[in-house]
Write a protein that holds these residues in place. Structure first.
Motif, short mmCIF file in Angstrom:
data_model
loop_
_atom_site.label_atom_id
_atom_site.label_comp_id
_atom_site.label_asym_id
_atom_site.label_seq_id
_atom_site.Cartn_x
_atom_site.Cartn_y
_atom_site.Cartn_z
N ALA A 1 0.85 -1.20 0.00
CA ALA A 1 0.00 0.00 0.00
C ALA A 1 0.88 1.25 0.00
CB ALA A 1 -0.93 -0.01 1.21
N PRO A 2 1.57 1.51 -1.12
CA PRO A 2 2.56 2.60 -1.14
C PRO A 2 1.96 3.98 -0.85
CG PRO A 2 2.28 1.63 -3.33
CD PRO A 2 1.54 0.77 -2.40
N SER A 3 0.63 4.10 -0.97
CA SER A 3 0.03 5.41 -0.65
C SER A 3 0.16 5.71 0.84
CB SER A 3 -1.43 5.44 -1.09
OG SER A 3 -2.14 4.44 -0.39
N ASN A 4 0.44 4.68 1.64
CA ASN A 4 0.68 4.90 3.08
C ASN A 4 2.11 5.35 3.39
OD1 ASN A 4 -1.87 4.36 4.00
ND2 ASN A 4 -1.49 2.17 4.32
N LEU A 5 2.91 5.46 2.33
CA LEU A 5 4.31 5.82 2.54
C LEU A 5 4.55 7.30 2.25
CD1 LEU A 5 6.09 2.85 0.67
CD2 LEU A 5 5.76 3.13 3.13
N SER A 6 5.43 7.89 3.04
CA SER A 6 5.92 9.21 2.65
C SER A 6 7.44 9.21 2.78
CB SER A 6 5.28 10.32 3.48
OG SER A 6 5.52 10.10 4.83
N LEU A 7 8.08 10.06 2.00
CA LEU A 7 9.54 10.08 1.93
C LEU A 7 10.04 11.49 2.18
CD1 LEU A 7 12.36 8.93 0.99
CD2 LEU A 7 11.68 9.53 -1.33
N VAL A 8 10.98 11.60 3.10
CA VAL A 8 11.68 12.87 3.29
C VAL A 8 13.15 12.60 2.99
CG1 VAL A 8 12.30 14.69 4.92
CG2 VAL A 8 10.04 13.63 5.03
N PHE A 9 13.68 13.30 2.01
CA PHE A 9 15.00 12.97 1.48
C PHE A 9 15.93 14.18 1.57
CE2 PHE A 9 17.66 12.39 -2.54
CZ PHE A 9 18.57 11.57 -1.92
#
Lengths: 265, 305
Positions: free
Chosen positions: A135-143
């Motif tokens: 469920a990649p919509s549950n992922l967030s990325l801070v880079f």
């Protein structure tokens, strides 16, 4: 017993700069033949030792699995020393010894909002994490990064996950701003799951913030390794009880509360 | 007809001369996915002490040209845990399992030997004399012939029927003198050599690369030193010598047999790839056939001047 073939000689399929400015900044994607590596969890790693190393440098190099398919294994490598310089200079057809997947990967809780905190080359395992997450919509990325954004496998990931932001540290003055941003992110994600991979100072900051907000957080350590299989005891990290644990077999991913993570460890 | 790679070594029958060096092969089990442990001539496990040891602070390892430095600090699970949890899982009835002993005074060494002498799965005891002798102000046992001899004697007395190997340090003025003393003290075999002391520094951070500052140098970089030591010791004593130091191929194995070694240990090369020792053991008979060598016994010590 029975299957002893866990270290295999494979071919390099391609070595390509990551993005149009990749070569100028030493950022490369290495594609290797997948010799039939077992199922891997994102955050696990492989050891690679190209034939070109000869007797120098002596150690293989550990890399997070950036992408694993039935046919190929992709590694994201930044040329920053003798070993990675040679690796990034390899050509298709060159041979390398490869063993893995090794160690423990990141926790996977598909229904839980999960924040991936990546610093520089530490983005690598999150490419696989996002690509295999149900469920990649549950992922967030801070880079956080220093080289141009196109030098990292960021854009494709940003399309896949629910939310992605990048922060470029151009001068040392940018660092406190980034840490402030991380503080807000961890504060807002304290009820979810936080995963971090990047340079040690970055991980120490994440660990401090996770404690500050009582967040559930895992960090992937990049301790120097010789063998990757638990033989040398060189890669150890001090745990919360004051004993040394092996990063290669018990990590590289640990829950923050498992470790001492002292500033000077 | 295939070449005879078997070796008789101080009461042990080895199927081939390729063993693993202490501290580079864990407790053996870590390497089981990468090869058949039973195909090795012997397995020398991580140095054991009476009580578990925490080891040194990080960083403990540094890469150097054709080698590495380590200052692990003998982190180990202690002899009791080894005998209870590790040894039963090793193929000790098919491949000799050798315990490497570490202690800080002669009494402790003797006690450790006593504990291990009763362990049926342990084929031999290898004594690490490179450690500092706490009761003698910290000078290493291996740097003083009299102390090395007394230590060999103390361990031998408590070792029961187990052969005792003494692992010599190259960090001495005359390794032959230490070798003679160890054999006089009762050593059944000598292992040559332990690591060379060295250091590495970082010109930017102005810090040593090891937290312990000084560490042990190993890897192909030290092979010429090991070869010289083995050659000297083999000429001077009648006890069999087990060669270790920078061996990373079957060709290297034959070099050491040529100067007189009975068997060898693969150390740092196990880190180059985890199937290294298995590959060397597998390659050796073929290489011997290519060179027309019928047996190790016929080739041993045949270096011409």
């Amino acid at each position: 017993m029975g299957n002893f073939g866990a270290c295999r000689d494979v071919s390099i399929l391609s070595v390509a700069p990551c993005g149009p400015e990749g070569a100028a900044h030493g950022c490369y994607l290495l594609e290797l033949e997948n010799p039939g590596l077992g199922p891997a969890a994102a955050g696990q790693f492989v050891m690679v030792r190209p034939e070109r190393f000869g007797q120098n440098p002596i150690w293989p190099r550990p890399f997070s699995i950036c992408r694993l398919t039935t046919r190929t294994l992709t590694l994201f490598v930044q040329a920053c020393g003798r070993g990675t310089d040679i690796l990034c200079g390899l050509a298709a057809g060159d041979k390398a010894a490869l063993w893995g997947p090794l160690g423990q990967g990141f926790a996977l809780e598909p229904e839980i909002p999960t924040v991936m905190l990546a610093g520089g080359v530490g983005i690598a395992p999150f490419v696989e994490y996002a690509a295999t997450h149900p469920a990649p919509s549950n992922l967030s990325l801070v880079f956080g990064h220093r080289q141009p954004l196109s030098c990292y496998p960021f854009a494709a990931m940003a399309e896949l996950v629910g939310r992605a932001e990048a922060f470029c540290e151009k001068t040392p003055d940018d660092l406190p701003v980034f840490i402030e941003r991380l503080d807000a992110v961890v504060a807002g994600a304290a009820s979810g799951l936080i995963l971090a991979c990047g340079p040690r100072p970055f991980l120490l900051t994440v660990a401090r913030l996770a404690r500050k907000y009582s967040a559930r957080a895992q960090v992937s350590l990049e301790n120097r390794m010789a063998c990757g299989v638990g033989g040398c005891l060189g890669c150890v990290e001090k745990n919360a009880l004051g004993a040394y644990v092996q990063t290669c077999t018990e990590g590289p991913v640990f829950w923050v509360e498992e470790l001492a993570l002292a500033e000077d460890a | 007809m295939s070449a005879d790679v078997s070796v008789r070594l101080a009461g042990l029958a080895l199927k081939n001369p390729v063993m693993t060096a202490s501290g580079t092969f864990g407790y053996g089990l870590e390497f089981a996915p990468y090869g058949d442990l039973r195909s090795l001539g012997g397995i020398v496990v991580k140095g054991l002490s009476l009580k578990p040891r925490l080891g040194n602070p990080m960083p403990r390892i540094a890469e150097t040209p054709c080698g590495m430095l380590n200052a692990i600090g003998l982190q180990n699970c202690g002899v009791e845990k080894f005998l209870r949890d590790k040894l039963p899982l090793l193929p000790h009835s098919e491949t000799p399992i050798v315990a490497n002993l570490y202690a800080c005074d002669a009494d402790e060494f003797a006690e450790l030997a006593g504990v291990l002498s009763g362990a049926a799965g342990v084929a031999a005891l290898e004594v690490n004399i490179s450690c500092p002798n706490v009761k003698a102000g910290g000078i290493a046992f291996g740097q003083d012939p009299a102390m090395a001899g007394r230590l060999a004697e103390a361990v031998k007395k408590r070792a029961g029927s187990k052969p005792v190997w003494v692992k010599l340090s190259p960090n001495v003025t005359d390794i032959v003198e230490i070798a003679r003393a160890a054999v006089l003290g009762g050593a059944d075999a000598l292992t040559c050599i332990n690591t060379l002391t060295g250091m590495a520094v970082d010109i930017r951070s102005r810090k040593p690369r090891l937290a312990n500052v000084i560490g042990g140098l190993s890897g192909p970089a030290i092979k010429p030193v090991a070869l010289r030591c083995v050659w000297q010791v083999c000429r001077a004593v009648s006890a069999p010598v087990i060669a270790v130091g920078g061996i990373s191929s079957a060709e290297d194995v034959l070099e050491f047999i040529l100067v007189g070694a009975h068997a060898v240990q693969i150390g740092t090369a196990n880190f180059m790839r985890p199937d290294m020792a298995f590959r060397i053991a597998e390659r050796l008979p073929g290489l011997m056939e290519e060179l027309g060598i019928e047996s190790l016994d016929s080739y041993r010590g045949s270096l011409s001047s």
